[in-house]
Motif scaffolding. Sequence first.
Motif, mmCIF file in Angstrom:
data_model
loop_
_atom_site.group_PDB
_atom_site.id
_atom_site.type_symbol
_atom_site.label_atom_id
_atom_site.label_comp_id
_atom_site.label_asym_id
_atom_site.label_seq_id
_atom_site.Cartn_x
_atom_site.Cartn_y
_atom_site.Cartn_z
ATOM 1 N N MET A 1 31.157 35.934 61.442
ATOM 2 C CA MET A 1 32.054 36.057 60.309
ATOM 3 C C MET A 1 32.958 37.268 60.475
ATOM 4 O O MET A 1 32.512 38.303 60.929
ATOM 5 C CB MET A 1 31.234 36.200 59.027
ATOM 6 C CG MET A 1 31.342 35.014 58.125
ATOM 7 S SD MET A 1 30.535 35.316 56.548
ATOM 8 C CE MET A 1 29.392 33.960 56.579
ATOM 9 N N LYS A 2 34.210 37.109 60.066
ATOM 10 C CA LYS A 2 35.154 38.219 60.118
ATOM 11 C C LYS A 2 34.849 39.197 58.992
ATOM 12 O O LYS A 2 34.275 38.819 57.969
ATOM 13 C CB LYS A 2 36.580 37.695 59.949
ATOM 14 C CG LYS A 2 37.102 36.979 61.153
ATOM 15 C CD LYS A 2 38.577 36.711 60.983
ATOM 16 C CE LYS A 2 39.074 36.096 62.269
ATOM 17 N NZ LYS A 2 40.490 36.149 62.422
ATOM 18 N N PRO A 3 35.281 40.455 59.173
ATOM 19 C CA PRO A 3 35.132 41.412 58.063
ATOM 20 C C PRO A 3 35.859 40.894 56.822
ATOM 21 O O PRO A 3 36.911 40.259 56.927
ATOM 22 C CB PRO A 3 35.787 42.687 58.595
ATOM 23 C CG PRO A 3 35.805 42.537 60.083
ATOM 24 C CD PRO A 3 35.853 41.057 60.351
ATOM 25 N N LEU A 4 35.302 41.188 55.673
ATOM 26 C CA LEU A 4 35.832 40.661 54.414
ATOM 27 C C LEU A 4 37.277 41.080 54.170
ATOM 28 O O LEU A 4 38.081 40.280 53.707
ATOM 29 C CB LEU A 4 34.937 41.088 53.258
ATOM 30 C CG LEU A 4 35.204 40.427 51.916
ATOM 31 C CD1 LEU A 4 35.138 38.906 52.027
ATOM 32 C CD2 LEU A 4 34.223 40.926 50.882
ATOM 33 N N TYR A 5 37.652 42.296 54.493
ATOM 34 C CA TYR A 5 39.028 42.724 54.243
ATOM 35 C C TYR A 5 40.030 41.902 55.055
ATOM 36 O O TYR A 5 41.120 41.605 54.579
ATOM 37 C CB TYR A 5 39.199 44.233 54.473
ATOM 38 C CG TYR A 5 39.316 44.659 55.921
ATOM 39 C CD1 TYR A 5 40.558 44.775 56.531
ATOM 40 C CD2 TYR A 5 38.175 44.952 56.671
ATOM 41 C CE1 TYR A 5 40.666 45.166 57.859
ATOM 42 C CE2 TYR A 5 38.274 45.343 57.991
ATOM 43 C CZ TYR A 5 39.519 45.442 58.588
ATOM 44 O OH TYR A 5 39.625 45.819 59.894
ATOM 45 N N LYS A 6 39.663 41.504 56.280
ATOM 46 C CA LYS A 6 40.548 40.660 57.080
ATOM 47 C C LYS A 6 40.655 39.267 56.470
ATOM 48 O O LYS A 6 41.721 38.657 56.485
ATOM 49 C CB LYS A 6 40.051 40.566 58.522
ATOM 50 C CG LYS A 6 40.263 41.829 59.306
ATOM 51 C CD LYS A 6 39.866 41.657 60.752
ATOM 52 C CE LYS A 6 40.120 42.940 61.526
ATOM 53 N NZ LYS A 6 39.777 42.793 62.944
ATOM 54 N N THR A 7 39.561 38.788 55.922
ATOM 55 C CA THR A 7 39.560 37.491 55.240
ATOM 56 C C THR A 7 40.482 37.531 54.035
ATOM 57 O O THR A 7 41.261 36.605 53.799
ATOM 58 C CB THR A 7 38.121 37.119 54.817
ATOM 59 O OG1 THR A 7 37.299 37.062 55.986
ATOM 60 C CG2 THR A 7 38.082 35.782 54.096
ATOM 61 N N ILE A 8 40.429 38.617 53.269
ATOM 62 C CA ILE A 8 41.267 38.740 52.071
ATOM 63 C C ILE A 8 42.740 38.847 52.451
ATOM 64 O O ILE A 8 43.595 38.213 51.818
ATOM 65 C CB ILE A 8 40.804 39.938 51.210
ATOM 66 C CG1 ILE A 8 39.422 39.634 50.638
ATOM 67 C CG2 ILE A 8 41.803 40.234 50.102
ATOM 68 C CD1 ILE A 8 38.745 40.810 49.988
ATOM 69 N N ILE A 62 42.812 33.618 39.773
ATOM 70 C CA ILE A 62 41.866 32.503 39.879
ATOM 71 C C ILE A 62 40.740 32.858 40.841
ATOM 72 O O ILE A 62 39.553 32.647 40.541
ATOM 73 C CB ILE A 62 42.603 31.214 40.297
ATOM 74 C CG1 ILE A 62 43.489 30.727 39.148
ATOM 75 C CG2 ILE A 62 41.621 30.134 40.736
ATOM 76 C CD1 ILE A 62 44.465 29.627 39.520
ATOM 77 N N PHE A 63 41.092 33.407 41.998
ATOM 78 C CA PHE A 63 40.076 33.769 42.980
ATOM 79 C C PHE A 63 39.179 34.902 42.465
ATOM 80 O O PHE A 63 37.982 34.909 42.736
ATOM 81 C CB PHE A 63 40.723 34.128 44.322
ATOM 82 C CG PHE A 63 41.047 32.923 45.156
ATOM 83 C CD1 PHE A 63 40.222 32.532 46.189
ATOM 84 C CD2 PHE A 63 42.180 32.174 44.898
ATOM 85 C CE1 PHE A 63 40.511 31.405 46.959
ATOM 86 C CE2 PHE A 63 42.486 31.042 45.654
ATOM 87 C CZ PHE A 63 41.638 30.654 46.695
ATOM 88 N N VAL A 64 39.733 35.826 41.694
ATOM 89 C CA VAL A 64 38.919 36.883 41.079
ATOM 90 C C VAL A 64 37.956 36.265 40.060
ATOM 91 O O VAL A 64 36.783 36.640 39.998
ATOM 92 C CB VAL A 64 39.806 37.971 40.435
ATOM 93 C CG1 VAL A 64 39.006 38.885 39.513
ATOM 94 C CG2 VAL A 64 40.502 38.787 41.526
ATOM 95 N N ASN A 72 30.298 38.043 43.469
ATOM 96 C CA ASN A 72 30.754 38.739 44.676
ATOM 97 C C ASN A 72 31.996 38.032 45.199
ATOM 98 O O ASN A 72 32.337 36.947 44.743
ATOM 99 C CB ASN A 72 29.656 38.813 45.748
ATOM 100 C CG ASN A 72 29.305 37.457 46.312
ATOM 101 O OD1 ASN A 72 30.167 36.739 46.809
ATOM 102 N ND2 ASN A 72 28.029 37.104 46.252
ATOM 103 N N ILE A 73 32.646 38.659 46.163
ATOM 104 C CA ILE A 73 33.872 38.090 46.711
ATOM 105 C C ILE A 73 33.629 37.378 48.047
ATOM 106 O O ILE A 73 34.484 36.663 48.539
ATOM 107 C CB ILE A 73 34.964 39.171 46.840
ATOM 108 C CG1 ILE A 73 36.329 38.533 47.009
ATOM 109 C CG2 ILE A 73 34.641 40.136 47.955
ATOM 110 C CD1 ILE A 73 37.489 39.458 46.810
ATOM 111 N N SER A 74 32.449 37.541 48.596
ATOM 112 C CA SER A 74 32.171 36.961 49.915
ATOM 113 C C SER A 74 32.047 35.430 49.873
ATOM 114 O O SER A 74 32.006 34.800 50.925
ATOM 115 C CB SER A 74 30.924 37.588 50.527
ATOM 116 O OG SER A 74 29.800 37.322 49.725
#
Length: 142
Positions: A1-8, A62-64, A72-74
């Motif tokens: 899995m990529k780091p979450l910040y890169k996903t965002i 919406i995503f929030v 969580n955001i993951s």
Amino acid sequence: MKPLYKTIILLVVLAFSINLVWEVSHSVLYDWDKEPLQNNAYFYISRILFSTAGDLLLLTMIFVAVSLKNKNISWIQKPKKFDYFLIAILGIVFAVFIEKRAEILHLWSYNANMPLIYGMGLTPLIQLALTGIFVLWLMDKR
């Protein structure tokens, strides 16, 4: 899995890009000769970019909301079917509010080619739901 910040970051770039394409594509269904719209390139470009930024803000909300539901955001990295459903429902709810507000305040007019549902444009009604689902699907497939 990529780091979450890169996903965002990828999610934001995809959401903006896809909604920009949508805004340009369905802009032919609006009456650009009727106030408050204007039929000139400078106005058109700024209006499309402003609308796309608004779409991005709404999709972010919406995503929030889905992130709060999931605590969580993951979840973005492994969405469930209910997450897709929630995005679709929230997208339609936001769109109805926006369309009704625009109707009351006379923010834009449609031309004869816009398919209508209860006086609201079909393409703006489905935009956030479909683009939100598509962005999430693309994120899930990468």
